[in-house]
Write an enzyme that holds these catalytic residues in place. Sequence first.
Site, PDB file in Angstrom:
ATOM      1  N   ASP A 275       0.785  -1.232   0.000  1.00 61.28           N
ATOM      2  CA  ASP A 275       0.000   0.000   0.000  1.00 61.28           C
ATOM      3  C   ASP A 275       0.818   1.284   0.000  1.00 61.28           C
ATOM      4  O   ASP A 275       1.937   1.330   0.491  1.00 61.28           O
ATOM      5  CB  ASP A 275      -0.931   0.021   1.210  1.00 61.28           C
TER       6      ASP A 275
ATOM      7  N   GLU B 168       2.080  12.718   0.754  1.00 57.52           N
ATOM      8  CA  GLU B 168       1.885  13.046   2.164  1.00 57.52           C
ATOM      9  C   GLU B 168       3.157  13.433   2.895  1.00 57.52           C
ATOM     10  O   GLU B 168       3.140  14.240   3.796  1.00 57.52           O
ATOM     11  CB  GLU B 168       1.230  11.869   2.904  1.00 57.52           C
TER      12      GLU B 168
ATOM     13  N   HIS C 259      -1.622   0.809  -3.891  1.00 59.43           N
ATOM     14  CA  HIS C 259      -2.844   1.576  -3.724  1.00 59.43           C
ATOM     15  C   HIS C 259      -2.479   3.043  -3.555  1.00 59.43           C
ATOM     16  O   HIS C 259      -1.666   3.382  -2.705  1.00 59.43           O
ATOM     17  CB  HIS C 259      -3.581   1.053  -2.481  1.00 59.43           C
TER      18      HIS C 259
ATOM     19  N   GLU D 226      -8.360   5.599  -6.127  1.00 59.86           N
ATOM     20  CA  GLU D 226      -9.719   5.953  -5.723  1.00 59.86           C
ATOM     21  C   GLU D 226     -10.326   6.858  -6.778  1.00 59.86           C
ATOM     22  O   GLU D 226      -9.751   7.874  -7.141  1.00 59.86           O
ATOM     23  CB  GLU D 226      -9.682   6.674  -4.363  1.00 59.86           C
TER      24      GLU D 226
ATOM     25  N   HIS E 159     -18.144   1.881   1.718  1.00 63.27           N
ATOM     26  CA  HIS E 159     -19.199   1.990   2.729  1.00 63.27           C
ATOM     27  C   HIS E 159     -20.586   1.865   2.121  1.00 63.27           C
ATOM     28  O   HIS E 159     -21.575   1.846   2.834  1.00 63.27           O
ATOM     29  CB  HIS E 159     -19.054   3.305   3.483  1.00 63.27           C
TER      30      HIS E 159
ATOM     31  N   CYS F 165     -10.779   1.591  -1.778  1.00 63.57           N
ATOM     32  CA  CYS F 165      -9.614   1.427  -0.886  1.00 63.57           C
ATOM     33  C   CYS F 165      -8.852   0.162  -1.244  1.00 63.57           C
ATOM     34  O   CYS F 165      -8.608  -0.700  -0.407  1.00 63.57           O
ATOM     35  CB  CYS F 165     -10.055   1.379   0.565  1.00 63.57           C
TER      36      CYS F 165
END
Length: 180
Positions: A36, A42, A78, A102, A131, A149
């Site tokens: 992942d 980030e 991912h 995503e 979800h 995800c």
Amino acid sequence: MRDEISRKNVTYQIAIALRQEVEVLEAAGISIIQVDEPALREGLPLRKENWGAYLEWTVNAFKLATSSVRDETQIHTHMFYCEFNDFIEPISALDADVISIETSRSHGELISSLKVNPYAKGIFLGVYDIHSPRVQVLKHNQFWVNPDCGIKTQKRSLLWRILLQRQKPFVSRYNKLHYN
């Protein structure tokens, strides 16, 4: 993180540990391994002039973790938090066989951007929110449809039960190789 060890060195240490796990998974017969989010965006330094060095060692750490596999073993990654258009070069440099991105909340913007910034390898499009109980189905020869995800899914879903059932022999072999 320990203060006396640089972030770069800690990243390489983690990459070595991941490499060992990847090798054990491959030895257990698993032919698709997902590593992942290499956190290309980030962890970027605040000063843009430091981005090149950071991206170089993060890409190299990913390669250290994943490059020991046989050609027939697929490495997936991912990219949930990464801005694909801004980071196409480092993403391509990861040399992952398949990236998972995503797209469930971006209304297809990424799909359109692939015309401008093509990616030469396989792409998992996260086209439905994990979800949501509704599953959308699309077909295209390069795209794999999956939740937003990566391979994370709801435990109660049919897909989750199917994946668990299919993974039992691999988990059993992994445990025998890794813990015996």
